[in-house]
Scaffold this active site. Structure first.
Site, PDB file in Angstrom:
ATOM      1  N   GLU A  66       3.974 -20.541  22.006  1.00  0.00           N
ATOM      2  CA  GLU A  66       5.250 -20.986  22.196  1.00  0.00           C
ATOM      3  C   GLU A  66       5.192 -22.307  22.500  1.00  0.00           C
ATOM      4  OE1 GLU A  66       9.375 -20.961  24.687  1.00  0.00           O
ATOM      5  OE2 GLU A  66       7.444 -20.791  25.690  1.00  0.00           O
TER       6      GLU A  66
ATOM      7  N   ASP B  29       3.533 -17.972  26.285  1.00  0.00           N
ATOM      8  CA  ASP B  29       4.536 -18.716  26.925  1.00  0.00           C
ATOM      9  C   ASP B  29       4.224 -20.151  27.416  1.00  0.00           C
ATOM     10  OD1 ASP B  29       7.544 -18.157  27.919  1.00  0.00           O
ATOM     11  OD2 ASP B  29       6.389 -18.889  29.773  1.00  0.00           O
TER      12      ASP B  29
END
Ligand code: GLC
Ligand code: MG
Length: 551
Positions: free
Chosen positions: A277, A215
């Site tokens: 990401e 993330d």
């Protein structure tokens, strides 16, 4: 296209995989509390086998106050009771594996939850303490420290700093949170933070996961001294290579973190992977995350964001392949996820218009039929491209965004933090429909659903589409089966034509044609139609249709 002859091209299951994103809250609810859970996922794994994907990526299921739907992690080594137990996670991994499905879990290293033990210890400790140095605490500006330490804004809106209250009740230091107040940013200049995450990686690798989706991978390191950035905050790094880069994104130091992680993954058997990401543009900059000793893959958001037109799609596909080829990594493709308007709705908005952060009552509504038609064409185009493809739960049903959700039902912190100007991401996160006539459309055993499901969703339910020729579900199944049979994921793209109206390319023995123009295009003579995103009209390919041909 690979220009460096010494460059090895990566091989391995992940280079050509179709990877299905499960958003645990909204996939399947086993206990009827209206929130999807791990036993629910396990009970529905056969769906993924039937669909024909290779792997699943699970969004976070760790203990969390759920300030940002679980992207605020309070304990990286456990499961939130909302979603089940560690034993349920083990069972899910084992059951997936027995079906030949790989499992990727989400790792959130940029920030913890404010409920994390570390942050609570930091609040209780003095400025300058070892406990505080795991996060980014600073004194405020102004005579009484009443101004935030710099001008950074949160991605969700409002300032990126919150002032703490000292144990004696007096206003204290400020801490940085690029996202919600409940998501304090970790200090990756602190070796203790590195050590902790190496342990977390091992914890899940030992439990048998096949990898991690990382993330906000471009956010961990901040520019020294945290200089002001006078620009509105976006998660995107800025897309011009020679312009100054925002001081909170895509700093050089992040790469050293991933080099170290890669060594840990490589010390385990079985090709474990790291997926970034990283909202980083242009593609050359993003490619730096997937150099041979760093991550394996990065989401291709430039592709997701590209306009639905032949020139825009040609440009983004070509650039993406060139950039990843230059480092020997596979390209990835993605059209939807839990942070963006679902592509069946996004593509029903005017081409070239802005990209809304959520759609609500009173906003211009997408054209649902047009959106679905283009979404099917876009998916069929995407699944023919070499590399790895990411699918988001529900897109195989042609599911649209919930664009008329009552604002009172919204949960995404974006809605409140933006002063009710950005609706945010709830519309793509609604629990998905399995059975048209069951409570909560078969999401769970009761009517409960943490976000309301629109009344029109019966028609999208899986049981209304299974074995129905021409349904979106059967289109996805057929495309995934053919993609595998023709080894398209590990193929090579060769453009046959790239005009203003149509794109035509070859990948192995399959020719792919998308008609973006107003006029129908004839099917080439003697070609066998392997798949089509919508019915052909006699021997012509209508507007907004992709076909796969042989011959
Ligand atoms: C990523 C996640 C998003 C989350 C944010 C903060 O962008 O995909 O859902 O809100 O990080 O963790
Ligand atoms: Mg539940």
């Amino acid at each position: 296209m690979n220009t460096d002859p010494t460059q090895q091209t990566a091989t391995g299951w992940w280079t050509e995989a179709a990877i299905y994103q499960i958003y645990p809250r909204s996939f399947a609810d086993s206990d009827g509390d209206g929130i999807g859970d791990l036993p629910g996922i396990t009970s529905r794994l056969d769906h993924l086998v039937e669909l024909g994907v290779d792997a699943v990526w699970l969004s976070p299921f760790y203990p969390s106050p759920q300030a940002d739907a679980g992207y605020d992690v309070a304990d990286y080594r456990d499961v939130d009771p909302l979603f089940g137990t560690l034993a349920d996670a083990d069972k899910l991994i084992a059951e997936a594996r027995s079906r030949g499905l790989r499992v990727i879990v989400d790792l959130v290293p940029n920030h913890t939850s404010s409920a994390h033990r570390w942050f609570q210890e930091a609040l209780a400790a003095a400025p300058g303490s070892a406990q505080r140095s795991r996060y980014i605490f600073r004194d405020g500006l102004g005579p009484a420290g009443e101004q935030p330490p710099n001008d950074w804004q949160s991605v969700f809106g409002g300032p990126a700093w919150t002032r703490t209250v000292d144990p004696d009740g007096q206003p204290g230091q400020w801490y940085l949170h690029l996202f919600d107040t409940g998501q304090p940013d970790l200090n990756w200049d602190n070796p203790k933070v590195h050590e902790e995450f190496l342990g977390v990686l091992r914890f899940w690798l030992d439990r048998g996961v096949d990898g991690f989706r990382v993330d906000v991978a471009h956010g961990l390191i901040k520019q020294a001294n945290l200089p002001d950035w006078q620009e509105p905050q976006e998660i995107l790094s800025g897309n011009e290579i020679d312009k100054p880069r925002p001081p909170m994104w895509d700093q050089e130091g992040v790469h050293e973190v991933y080099r170290q992680w890669r060594q840990v993954l490589d010390s385990y058997p079985g090709e474990r992977v790291l997926v970034a990401e990283a909202w980083v543009e242009p593609a050359e900059r993003l490619a730096r995350y997937v150099r041979p000793d760093e991550m394996h893959q990065a989401f291709n958001f430039e592709y997701l964001l590209a306009a639905w037109s032949a020139p825009a799609q040609y440009a983004v596909i070509t650039r993406s392949l060139e950039a990843t080829d230059s480092v020997g990594a596979p390209t990835t493709w993605v059209l939807s996820n839990h942070d963006v308007v679902r592509h069946a709705s996004r593509l029903g908005l005017a081409i070239g218009g802005g990209r809304p952060n959520g759609i609500g009552i009173g906003d211009p509504q997408p054209d649902a039929a047009l959106g679905l038609r283009r979404a099917r064409a876009a998916t069929l185009l995407m699944l023919a491209l070499p590399g790895s493809a990411y699918l988001f739960q529900g897109e195989e049903l042609g599911l649209p965004e919930h664009t008329t959700m009552p604002d009172e039902a919204r949960q995404d912190p974006t809605w409140a933090r933006s002063g009710h100007t950005q609706r945010g991401r709830d519309g793509c996160r609604v629990p998905i429909p399995w059975e048209a006539d069951a409570p909560s459309y078969g999401f769970g055993p009761t009517d409960a659903s943490w976000l309301p499901q629109p009344p029109s969703w019966a028609e999208y339910a899986l049981d209304r589409q299974r074995e129905v020729p021409g349904s979106t579900y059967e289109l996805y199944r057929a495309a995934l089966r053919l993609r595998r049979a023709h080894a398209l994921g590990r193929g090579t793209l060769e453009w046959l034509s790239s005009g203003d109206e149509t794109l035509v390319f070859r990948n192995g023995d399959v020719t792919v044609l998308t008609n973006f123009g107003d006029a129908p295009v004839p099917v080439p003579p003697n070609a066998e139609v392997l798949a089509t995103s919508a019915p052909l009209n006699e021997d012509t390919i209508p507007t907004d249709v992709t076909v796969w041909l042989r011959g």
